[in-house]
Write a protein that holds these residues in place. Structure first.
Motif, PDB file in Angstrom:
ATOM      1  N   ALA A 127     -10.149 -32.348  10.846  1.00 43.00           N
ATOM      2  CA  ALA A 127     -11.266 -33.296  10.804  1.00 43.00           C
ATOM      3  C   ALA A 127     -10.758 -34.648  11.290  1.00 43.00           C
ATOM      4  CB  ALA A 127     -11.813 -33.417   9.385  1.00 43.00           C
ATOM      5  N   GLY A 128     -11.650 -35.427  11.885  1.00 42.39           N
ATOM      6  CA  GLY A 128     -11.293 -36.774  12.319  1.00 42.39           C
ATOM      7  C   GLY A 128     -10.139 -36.773  13.309  1.00 42.39           C
ATOM      8  N   THR A 129      -9.188 -37.692  13.104  1.00 47.00           N
ATOM      9  CA  THR A 129      -8.041 -37.809  14.011  1.00 47.00           C
ATOM     10  C   THR A 129      -7.308 -36.481  14.151  1.00 47.00           C
ATOM     11  OG1 THR A 129      -7.713 -40.146  13.487  1.00 47.00           O
ATOM     12  CG2 THR A 129      -5.824 -38.964  14.370  1.00 47.00           C
ATOM     13  N   SER A 130      -7.085 -35.798  13.048  1.00 42.21           N
ATOM     14  CA  SER A 130      -6.351 -34.530  13.085  1.00 42.21           C
ATOM     15  C   SER A 130      -7.085 -33.491  13.939  1.00 42.21           C
ATOM     16  CB  SER A 130      -6.155 -33.991  11.671  1.00 42.21           C
ATOM     17  OG  SER A 130      -5.363 -34.872  10.905  1.00 42.21           O
ATOM     18  N   GLY A 131      -8.391 -33.425  13.800  1.00 43.50           N
ATOM     19  CA  GLY A 131      -9.172 -32.497  14.607  1.00 43.50           C
ATOM     20  C   GLY A 131      -9.114 -32.848  16.085  1.00 43.50           C
ATOM     21  N   ARG A 132      -9.203 -34.137  16.371  1.00 40.53           N
ATOM     22  CA  ARG A 132      -9.155 -34.586  17.775  1.00 40.53           C
ATOM     23  C   ARG A 132      -7.805 -34.255  18.414  1.00 40.53           C
ATOM     24  NH1 ARG A 132     -11.520 -39.109  15.017  1.00 40.53           N
ATOM     25  NH2 ARG A 132     -13.778 -38.969  15.228  1.00 40.53           N
ATOM     26  N   LEU A 133      -6.725 -34.416  17.650  1.00 41.52           N
ATOM     27  CA  LEU A 133      -5.407 -34.119  18.192  1.00 41.52           C
ATOM     28  C   LEU A 133      -5.244 -32.632  18.486  1.00 41.52           C
ATOM     29  CD1 LEU A 133      -3.264 -36.503  15.960  1.00 41.52           C
ATOM     30  CD2 LEU A 133      -3.568 -36.654  18.439  1.00 41.52           C
ATOM     31  N   GLY A 134      -5.803 -31.788  17.631  1.00 47.51           N
ATOM     32  CA  GLY A 134      -5.764 -30.347  17.894  1.00 47.51           C
ATOM     33  C   GLY A 134      -6.520 -29.992  19.162  1.00 47.51           C
ATOM     34  N   ILE A 135      -7.688 -30.583  19.330  1.00 46.55           N
ATOM     35  CA  ILE A 135      -8.483 -30.342  20.533  1.00 46.55           C
ATOM     36  C   ILE A 135      -7.759 -30.856  21.772  1.00 46.55           C
ATOM     37  CG2 ILE A 135     -10.584 -31.088  21.742  1.00 46.55           C
ATOM     38  CD1 ILE A 135     -12.040 -30.807  19.046  1.00 46.55           C
ATOM     39  N   LEU A 136      -7.132 -32.016  21.657  1.00 43.06           N
ATOM     40  CA  LEU A 136      -6.377 -32.568  22.782  1.00 43.06           C
ATOM     41  C   LEU A 136      -5.275 -31.608  23.210  1.00 43.06           C
ATOM     42  CD1 LEU A 136      -5.559 -34.898  24.687  1.00 43.06           C
ATOM     43  CD2 LEU A 136      -4.205 -35.830  22.802  1.00 43.06           C
ATOM     44  N   ASP A 137      -4.508 -31.114  22.253  1.00 42.82           N
ATOM     45  CA  ASP A 137      -3.412 -30.207  22.587  1.00 42.82           C
ATOM     46  C   ASP A 137      -3.943 -28.932  23.233  1.00 42.82           C
ATOM     47  OD1 ASP A 137      -0.395 -29.905  22.218  1.00 42.82           O
ATOM     48  OD2 ASP A 137      -1.123 -28.005  21.434  1.00 42.82           O
ATOM     49  N   ALA A 138      -4.984 -28.365  22.646  1.00 43.76           N
ATOM     50  CA  ALA A 138      -5.554 -27.123  23.188  1.00 43.76           C
ATOM     51  C   ALA A 138      -6.095 -27.321  24.592  1.00 43.76           C
ATOM     52  CB  ALA A 138      -6.659 -26.618  22.251  1.00 43.76           C
ATOM     53  N   SER A 139      -6.733 -28.454  24.833  1.00 44.40           N
ATOM     54  CA  SER A 139      -7.386 -28.690  26.124  1.00 44.40           C
ATOM     55  C   SER A 139      -6.379 -28.878  27.249  1.00 44.40           C
ATOM     56  CB  SER A 139      -8.308 -29.907  26.042  1.00 44.40           C
ATOM     57  OG  SER A 139      -7.557 -31.098  25.892  1.00 44.40           O
ATOM     58  N   GLU A 140      -5.140 -29.225  26.899  1.00 44.78           N
ATOM     59  CA  GLU A 140      -4.132 -29.468  27.929  1.00 44.78           C
ATOM     60  C   GLU A 140      -3.345 -28.219  28.313  1.00 44.78           C
ATOM     61  OE1 GLU A 140      -2.005 -32.729  26.166  1.00 44.78           O
ATOM     62  OE2 GLU A 140      -3.320 -34.220  27.091  1.00 44.78           O
ATOM     63  N   ILE A 141      -3.527 -27.123  27.593  1.00 45.50           N
ATOM     64  CA  ILE A 141      -2.766 -25.908  27.881  1.00 45.50           C
ATOM     65  C   ILE A 141      -3.198 -25.248  29.201  1.00 45.50           C
ATOM     66  CG2 ILE A 141      -2.129 -23.615  27.030  1.00 45.50           C
ATOM     67  CD1 ILE A 141      -0.929 -26.145  25.543  1.00 45.50           C
ATOM     68  N   PRO A 142      -4.505 -25.087  29.476  1.00 48.20           N
ATOM     69  CA  PRO A 142      -4.874 -24.467  30.761  1.00 48.20           C
ATOM     70  C   PRO A 142      -4.387 -25.234  31.997  1.00 48.20           C
ATOM     71  CG  PRO A 142      -6.695 -24.337  29.214  1.00 48.20           C
ATOM     72  CD  PRO A 142      -5.677 -25.258  28.597  1.00 48.20           C
TER      73      PRO A 142
END
Length: 271
Positions: free
Chosen positions: A70-85
């Protein structure tokens, strides 16, 4: 109401009277605190290693990596996932980041989203999460209901869980199979976990996903041979990789990259 006095993330800053400080004093104080972060992350390397090894073991079975927060932690997870492809040429569905409140919460906080203990499992079920997958909950406090609920439901369905938290004694640390607890101490601004806690989470996520991708063969030597060639900068980078790997002239390497579509394919066909 939950007591927060024993939470490291809620402890009073070591710096006070911030409003009376000059810009330079503020910046030096923040930097002083930031210097502590990498050493704190280093202490969690054994647990990070355990997580990466588990991911590698599940990879050939189609196992995926999920992040929830949630919040910052959720955004960081999405950021990491989005950079893998783009970085490793992986399909978008192999590393998946989910934030409490849905994608709208990436830009704007969604009221009470993190307090729902049942929503995370609903969000995960939409991706047909299964026992080949790994779920990583991210919560600086280690008490976020959305994350704890998702972890509990995942464990009940036989899914391996890990937790990245900045409170070593928190429920997230106690209730995950692999607790990654990073004690960075109190924040510069009391309770502002977007600062040191968030930075430590970013460092841990970089380590997890990068080591995972290297271990499953998405890097050759030290190069991103499967990166998506989605702009001129990346085409140039790929071309320079081929110049070095195959001893080609720049124009030859550029033509080869265009012909084969990736650094890996060009190397395999021309070496």
């Amino acid at each position: 109401m939950e007591h927060t006095s024993n939470k490291i993330t809620e402890q009073s800053s070591l710096h006070d009277h911030l409003e009376k400080r000059s810009t330079l004093e503020l910046l030096k104080g923040i930097n002083q605190e930031d210097k502590k972060i990498a050493d704190a992350v280093a202490l969690a390397i054994p647990q990070i290693e355990q997580l990466v090894e588990a991911l590698v073991a599940r990879y050939d079975k189609g196992g995926r990596l999920f992040y929830i927060g949630a919040g910052t932690s959720g955004r960081l997870g999405i950021l990491d996932a989005s950079e893998i492809p783009p970085t490793f040429g992986m399909p978008h569905d192999r590393v998946i980041g989910i934030i409490a409140g849905g994608d709208g919460a990436i830009r704007k906080a969604v009221e009470n989203a993190e307090d729902d203990t049942k929503q995370a499992w609903k969000d995960l079920k939409a991706f047909n999460i299964n026992s080949n997958d790994v779920l990583v909950g991210i919560a600086a406090s280690g008490t976020t209901p959305y994350v704890l609920g998702g972890i509990a439901d995942a464990k009940a369905h036989g899914i391996l869980t890990a937790g990245i938290t900045n409170n070593p004694g928190s429920p997230l640390a106690h209730h995950t199979h692999i607790p990654i607890a990073i004690n960075v101490g109190p924040e510069f601004v009391t309770g502002s976990t977007r600062m040191k806690s968030g930075t430590s989470q970013k460092l841990a996520l970089n380590m997890i996903s990068t080591a995972f991708m290297i271990r499953v063969g998405r890097v050759k030597g030290n190069k991103m041979v499967d990166m998506q060639l989605s702009n001129n900068k990346l085409v140039d980078r790929g071309t320079r990789y081929l110049v070095e790997a195959l001893n080609l002239e720049y124009e030859q390497a550029e033509a080869a990259l265009k012909k084969y579509g990736s650094v890996r394919e060009a190397i395999q066909n021309l070496k």
